[in-house]
Design an enzyme around this catalytic site. Structure first.
Site, PDB file in Angstrom:
ATOM      1  N   HIS A  17       0.253 131.632 -71.739  1.00 52.33           N
ATOM      2  CA  HIS A  17       0.168 131.999 -73.150  1.00 52.33           C
ATOM      3  C   HIS A  17       0.639 133.435 -73.372  1.00 52.33           C
ATOM      4  O   HIS A  17       0.345 134.323 -72.582  1.00 52.33           O
ATOM      5  CB  HIS A  17      -1.265 131.853 -73.643  1.00 52.33           C
ATOM      6  CG  HIS A  17      -1.476 132.278 -75.066  1.00 52.33           C
ATOM      7  ND1 HIS A  17      -0.853 131.634 -76.121  1.00 52.33           N
ATOM      8  CD2 HIS A  17      -2.203 133.288 -75.614  1.00 52.33           C
ATOM      9  CE1 HIS A  17      -1.216 132.214 -77.258  1.00 52.33           C
ATOM     10  NE2 HIS A  17      -2.022 133.225 -76.973  1.00 52.33           N
ATOM     11  N   SER A  18       1.394 133.646 -74.451  1.00 51.64           N
ATOM     12  CA  SER A  18       1.788 134.980 -74.924  1.00 51.64           C
ATOM     13  C   SER A  18       2.422 135.816 -73.806  1.00 51.64           C
ATOM     14  O   SER A  18       3.462 135.449 -73.265  1.00 51.64           O
ATOM     15  CB  SER A  18       0.568 135.673 -75.527  1.00 51.64           C
ATOM     16  OG  SER A  18       0.926 136.873 -76.161  1.00 51.64           O
ATOM     17  N   PHE A  19       1.786 136.936 -73.415  1.00 43.97           N
ATOM     18  CA  PHE A  19       2.350 137.807 -72.382  1.00 43.97           C
ATOM     19  C   PHE A  19       2.418 137.113 -71.023  1.00 43.97           C
ATOM     20  O   PHE A  19       3.142 137.557 -70.132  1.00 43.97           O
ATOM     21  CB  PHE A  19       1.522 139.094 -72.269  1.00 43.97           C
ATOM     22  CG  PHE A  19       2.158 140.153 -71.406  1.00 43.97           C
ATOM     23  CD1 PHE A  19       3.231 140.900 -71.875  1.00 43.97           C
ATOM     24  CD2 PHE A  19       1.702 140.377 -70.116  1.00 43.97           C
ATOM     25  CE1 PHE A  19       3.826 141.873 -71.083  1.00 43.97           C
ATOM     26  CE2 PHE A  19       2.294 141.344 -69.314  1.00 43.97           C
ATOM     27  CZ  PHE A  19       3.354 142.099 -69.804  1.00 43.97           C
ATOM     28  N   GLY A  20       1.687 136.011 -70.885  1.00 45.24           N
ATOM     29  CA  GLY A  20       1.772 135.246 -69.646  1.00 45.24           C
ATOM     30  C   GLY A  20       3.189 134.809 -69.340  1.00 45.24           C
ATOM     31  O   GLY A  20       3.565 134.653 -68.171  1.00 45.24           O
TER      32      GLY A  20
END
Length: 270
Positions: free
Chosen positions: A62-65
């Site tokens: 998710h997101s910055f992942g």
């Protein structure tokens, strides 16, 4: 992440949950190997994931992942081979024109990003970033924080699709030609000793005594003897991607048949 963990366990996955935001101890001292989310992932991979017996590794990021996954693909030698699918949820990663061709290909073939959108779940979304090879679809919500939750069932369907395709691809590595064709598997070189490396090709019965002889030759890459295209076999059907119709027609019309087997095993194209 509880719904993801429950579904993953139910479907037979082992589960690893990274902790990339935990970078310092209570005295604000950097944690060795986890100085950043990217460092944390590389450390966990090299010390734990690398030892896993799993044939199929998938990631939900998710997101910055997404940035973390991209860093891992750049810095972990075997990651591109072992990771079979990545589901991003509103990921903020960016694959630019400068990225290596193998990473671009990885994103094209093995990733999908469920992004916040007003469109219904799984509706294809156009990317405005040049060179972006990751497939974009709607998560069915306009709020980034809800994208992982809303996309869960679609994410696991995506994993099944990719892993089923992977298994089919492994099966295609084996040469399969119907027994009714009565082809002979000829070992070469003919004077090789028992411990010497050997290859082979196929030949129909009494092929060298026929007045007409046809030689069937595949292209380069990962295809095997008797195959025209692995991708057609995997994505369409066995008959269209193999030489079987040619062999049957040739035998019917009185040809002897030789099927060469000269492709490099390490090739990847088709």
């Amino acid at each position: 992440m509880v719904p993801y963990i429950e579904t993953a366990l139910k479907e037979g996955f082992g589960v690893i949950i990274t902790n990339g935001n935990d970078n310092v101890d209570s005295n604000n001292r950097p944690i060795q190997g986890s100085e950043s989310a990217q460092d944390h992932f590389v450390y966990v991979w090299n010390n734990f994931i690398k030892k896993a017996k799993a044939e199929h590794i998938v990631i939900v990021a998710h997101s910055f992942g997404g940035v973390v996954v991209l860093h891992g693909l750049r810095n972990i030698k075997e990651a591109k081979e072992r990771i079979k699918a990545v589901a991003f949820t509103d990921s903020v990663h960016s694959v630019g024109h400068y990225e290596s061709s193998d990473i671009k290909q990885f994103f094209k073939e093995r990733t999908r990003n469920w992004v916040s959108s007003r469109e219904p779940l799984d509706t294809p979304i156009r990317s405005y970033y040049e060179g972006d090879t990751c497939e974009l679809v709607s998560a069915g919500t306009t709020e980034s924080v809800w994208t992982s939750h809303c996309a869960k069932d679609s994410v696991f369907r995506f994993f099944k699709e990719k892993l089923d395709k992977e298994e089919k691809g492994k099966a295609v590595q084996e040469v399969f030609l119907p027994g009714n064709l009565k082809l002979l598997k000829i070992a070469i070189p003919v004077d090789a000793g028992k411990k010497d490396p050997q290859g082979f090709f196929f030949m129909s019965e009494y092929a060298l005594s026929f007045k007409k002889l046809i030689i069937l030759m595949h292209g380069g890459g990962a295809v095997r003897a008797g195959q025209w295209s692995r991708s057609v076999i995997i994505n369409e059907n066995h008959e269209s991607g193999t030489m079987v119709p040619y062999i049957e027609k040739a035998l019917e019309e009185g040809f002897g048949v030789i099927i060469t087997n000269g492709a490099a095993v390490r090739g990847t194209r088709d």
